[in-house]
Scaffold this active site. Structure first.
Site, short mmCIF file in Angstrom:
data_model
loop_
_atom_site.label_atom_id
_atom_site.label_comp_id
_atom_site.label_asym_id
_atom_site.label_seq_id
_atom_site.Cartn_x
_atom_site.Cartn_y
_atom_site.Cartn_z
N MET A 283 0.82 -1.20 0.00
CA MET A 283 0.00 0.00 0.00
C MET A 283 0.87 1.26 0.00
SD MET A 283 -2.72 1.10 2.99
CE MET A 283 -1.44 1.25 4.24
N SER B 59 3.52 -6.82 2.07
CA SER B 59 2.30 -6.34 2.71
C SER B 59 1.10 -6.79 1.88
CB SER B 59 2.36 -4.83 2.89
OG SER B 59 1.40 -4.39 3.84
N GLN B 60 0.21 -5.87 1.46
CA GLN B 60 -0.99 -6.32 0.75
C GLN B 60 -0.66 -7.03 -0.56
OE1 GLN B 60 -3.19 -2.62 0.28
NE2 GLN B 60 -2.35 -2.25 -1.76
N ASP C 197 5.12 -5.94 14.72
CA ASP C 197 4.37 -5.18 13.72
C ASP C 197 3.33 -4.29 14.37
OD1 ASP C 197 2.98 -4.35 11.39
OD2 ASP C 197 3.54 -6.21 10.38
N HIS D 102 6.76 -3.47 10.76
CA HIS D 102 6.29 -3.87 9.43
C HIS D 102 7.33 -3.61 8.34
CE1 HIS D 102 3.13 -5.22 6.83
NE2 HIS D 102 3.16 -4.12 6.11
#
Length: 299
Positions: A34, A108-109, A226, A282
């Site tokens: 993102m 991530s995404q 995270d 993260h």
């Protein structure tokens, strides 16, 4: 003797340096997270260069979703995920360098988006899927929110929930498409247009299961400190127990696993699931950690 020495040296190069001695390295496809882009020199651009330096001759495709850097970033927020996945599937199918198979690495995404590619688009074949901080059971929280006890967190969460599963929000906001509300599992199951589908929440698509099981390895990296992903356990396919938002159910105790809707139980027993933990927030890891833990899955 000469032939023996050549064979010995070639074997030594392969095992010590991890560089294939015959044929080309397996290509790698990368999908960013993102707010990022394919070619940001301090994120995906750096990852691409690092892999190319460690595996000479490798073809690395860092996916750009759109026609420009700006579009790529904007689309990570506002372009329907199902549209993104369909476009990527078409791009991969037309890339002549990928036709014999490729490894994939999502950040991530991008981790759950590449899993959707594996499940929906088996050609060209994906060999290993590496999810770096991917949210495979979705998210139910705000980045860097103070925690479950914060009334502010709960208030904003309720605002999101009031409209997150409406058609207009689902169609237009990427993060809503993997928002997973454990207090309203029925709403999530019926109205999530992306995550509920790829997690087989409504019905079982046998091809999703068989396509995912075709992977050689499914590597999931969880960041142990995270503060961006809530809950971070989602990075290992774990999530809150339905009806509350405090107690986490590990993947192996979840209905997704026991019913084996995605084939994860069979993959786990076959040694295809790899769970890696890394200290840090993260997407925070060192080159040394990457080289030691991730590079072996790129050969």
């Amino acid at each position: 003797m000469a032939a023996f020495l050549v064979l010995f040296f070639s074997t030594w190069v392969f095992f010590v340096h991890g560089i294939p001695v015959q044929g080309n390295p397996i290509p790698l496809v990368i999908w960013h997270g993102m707010g990022d882009s394919c070619c940001n020199p301090i994120s995906m651009g750096a990852i691409k260069k690092m892999v190319e330096n460690q595996i000479p001759g490798i073809y690395v495709l860092s996916l750009q979703i759109g026609n420009s850097f700006v579009e790529d970033v904007e689309n990570s927020f506002f372009l329907n995920v199902n549209v993104q996945v369909a476009r990527v599937c078409d791009q991969l199918a037309k890339d002549p360098k990928l036709q014999q198979g490729y490894n994939s690495m999502g950040f991530s995404q991008g981790g759950q988006f590449l899993r959707a590619v594996a499940q929906r688009c088996p050609n060209p074949p994906m060999r290993n899927l590496i999810s770096v901080g991917g949210q495979h059971q979705g998210v139910y929280g705000l980045p860097h929110c103070p925690g479950e006890s914060s009334h502010v967190c709960d208030w904003i969460r309720k605002l999101l929930n009031s409209g997150v599963y409406t058609k207009v929000v689902q169609d237009r906001l990427v993060q809503a498409e993997y928002w997973h509300d454990p207090l309203n599992e029925e709403d999530f199951r019926n109205n999530s247009i992306f995550l509920a589908d790829i997690n087989q929440e409504r019905s079982v698509n046998k091809s999703y299961k068989s396509n995912l099981q075709a992977l050689k390895k499914f590597v999931m990296v969880k960041f142990l400190k995270d503060t961006m992903v809530i809950p971070p356990d989602s990075e290992w396919f774990a999530f809150y127990k339905p009806g509350q938002s405090a107690h986490i159910i590990p993947l192996q105790n979840s209905s997704l696993y026991t019913e084996d809707r995605l084939g994860l139980r069979e993959m786990d027993k076959a040694g295809k699931l790899v769970f890696l933990g890394v200290e840090g927030d993260h997407l925070q890891f060192t080159h040394e950690w990457f080289n030691e833990n991730i590079l072996p899955f790129l050969h």
